[in-house]
Enzyme design. Structure first.
Site, PDB file in Angstrom:
ATOM      1  N   LYS A  72       0.837  -1.205   0.000  1.00 14.81           N
ATOM      2  CA  LYS A  72       0.000   0.000   0.000  1.00 14.81           C
ATOM      3  C   LYS A  72       0.871   1.254   0.000  1.00 14.81           C
ATOM      4  O   LYS A  72       2.080   1.193   0.237  1.00 14.81           O
ATOM      5  CB  LYS A  72      -0.935   0.001   1.209  1.00 14.81           C
ATOM      6  CG  LYS A  72      -0.225   0.053   2.557  1.00 14.81           C
ATOM      7  CD  LYS A  72      -1.228   0.048   3.698  1.00 14.81           C
ATOM      8  CE  LYS A  72      -0.512   0.105   5.046  1.00 14.81           C
ATOM      9  NZ  LYS A  72      -1.476   0.199   6.176  1.00 14.81           N
ATOM     10  N   TYR A  93      15.934  30.083   7.193  1.00 16.39           N
ATOM     11  CA  TYR A  93      14.713  30.729   7.666  1.00 16.39           C
ATOM     12  C   TYR A  93      14.635  30.732   9.185  1.00 16.39           C
ATOM     13  O   TYR A  93      15.000  29.760   9.842  1.00 16.39           O
ATOM     14  CB  TYR A  93      13.482  29.997   7.128  1.00 16.39           C
ATOM     15  CG  TYR A  93      13.236  30.181   5.656  1.00 16.39           C
ATOM     16  CD1 TYR A  93      12.950  31.431   5.121  1.00 16.39           C
ATOM     17  CD2 TYR A  93      13.268  29.092   4.790  1.00 16.39           C
ATOM     18  CE1 TYR A  93      12.704  31.596   3.764  1.00 16.39           C
ATOM     19  CE2 TYR A  93      13.025  29.238   3.436  1.00 16.39           C
ATOM     20  CZ  TYR A  93      12.739  30.498   2.924  1.00 16.39           C
ATOM     21  OH  TYR A  93      12.498  30.649   1.594  1.00 16.39           O
TER      22      TYR A  93
END
Length: 356
Positions: free
Chosen positions: A33, A254
């Site tokens: 999956k 940042y």
């Protein structure tokens, strides 16, 4: 070409499946999956097709991708179907499906398949995510049997805390499962996920379901079970494409959340959170640069991150950076980001995938 590469070791994938199957001692589904936990479901399925007893996916779309790739082995839909119309494709492609709710049970009862369905009936043994409660399980079983639409019924449940070996909940769930299925007709059973297979011998039944361990990542604490014998399937790597020298006291990236404490050589690496590297990864998260361990410094950007080259004078532009793989565990990176290895693997994108 941007140098971000996900190298997928299919030989390691096969090793991990064989280890899990031997540990479980009986038939084992390889769980593909979420695009094979980010590794490429079709390529992984084809690599396992000659040795796997079957496969498991979350939903119909994932199963149809495997069938289109030429995979003929059994495929189980772990979430079952969401709409009654999907049952036509389940019938056409010979898929197996979980039934975990009253709504799904009614869909089966109303269906008109060309051949009997192979159903895996989910018991809620304590996780309380899906499945029939213990007091309703027998009735659901007998309704499936009486419907005339079902050829075989596998009894199944799912563990909530099998990755915590000292927590007694797994044993309580096993006791609940055994007590509930007692008295029902004999047939296949499935309870063990990766952690159950590797660490809980009492969970060995007819069908195991190996997920994260298939990809070489242990869900267990260090030194527990057979997790140490797994081999990582994905190596996520990039290269340094810029270097700068900063004095002590200079911020990086940042938010100015990292300030150099000494003169620092900073390497700029082509990988960011848009590629699947976690933005929450903290300064100190491990990386391997030209075979030497170093660390992430500063905040991860969308397309780039920065690493410490100060103690690696030989490193520079073009140096290879292993973000996770054989030397740097994805679990270690995940721990620095406050998450789990599953999430990191499933989120990989914009990388060039190399299969070997």
């Amino acid at each position: 070409m941007r140098p971000l590469i996900a190298t997928i070791r299919l030989d390691h994938l096969r090793h991990n499946y064989q280890l899990a199957r031997a540990a479980h001692g009986d038939k084992t589904l390889a769980v593909l999956k979420a695009n094979g936990y980010g590794h490429g479901a079709a390529r992984c399925g084809l690599a396992l097709a000659d040795i796997a007893d079957g496969f498991a996916v979350a939903c119909l779309e994932e199963a149809l991708e495997l069938r289109a790739a030429g995979i003929a082995k059994p495929i189980l839909l772990l979430e079952g179907v969401f709409e009654a119309e999907e049952l036509e494709a389940v019938d056409q492609h010979g898929l197996w499906m979980a039934v975990a709710s009253e709504e799904q049970l009614r869909m089966v009862e109303r269906a008109n398949p060309s051949r009997p369905f192979n159903v895996w009936l989910m018991l809620d043994s304590g996780m309380h995510r899906e499945g029939f409660l213990p007091e309703n399980y027998h009735a659901a079983w007998h309704r499936l049997e009486a419907s005339g639409k079902v050829g075989s019924i596998t009894k199944m449940t799912h563990f909530a805390r099998a990755d915590e070996p000292e927590v007694p909940m797994t044993f309580a769930q096993l006791e609940t499962f055994d007590a509930v299925v007692k008295g029902l007709p004999a047939g296949d059973e499935s309870v063990a996920n990766s952690a159950g297979i590797l660490c809980h011998p009492r969970a060995q039944r007819n069908w195991g379901r190996v997920g994260i361990a298939l990809y070489g990542v242990t869900p267990l604490p260090a030194g527990c079970g057979q997790g140490e014998a797994l081999r990582p399937v994905m190596r996520f790597s990039s290269k340094v494409f810029g270097v700068r020298e900063l004095a002590a006291g200079e911020p990086i990236g940042y938010g100015d959340n990292f300030v150099t404490e000494r003169p620092t050589r900073v390497g700029l690496v082509a990988c960011g959170y848009a590629d699947g590297y976690p933005r929450r990864a903290s300064t100190g998260s491990p990386v391997l640069i030209d075979g030497h361990r170093s660390r992430l410094i500063g905040r991860v950007s969308m397309d780039m991150l920065t690493v410490d080259l100060t103690d690696l004078p030989q490193a520079g532009v073009g140096s290879e950076v292993e973000l996770w793989g054989e030397a740097v565990s994805v679990n270690e990176v995940a721990a620095h980001a406050g998450t789990i290895g599953y999430e990191l693997l499933c989120n990989v994108k914009r990388a060039h995938f190399h299969y070997r």
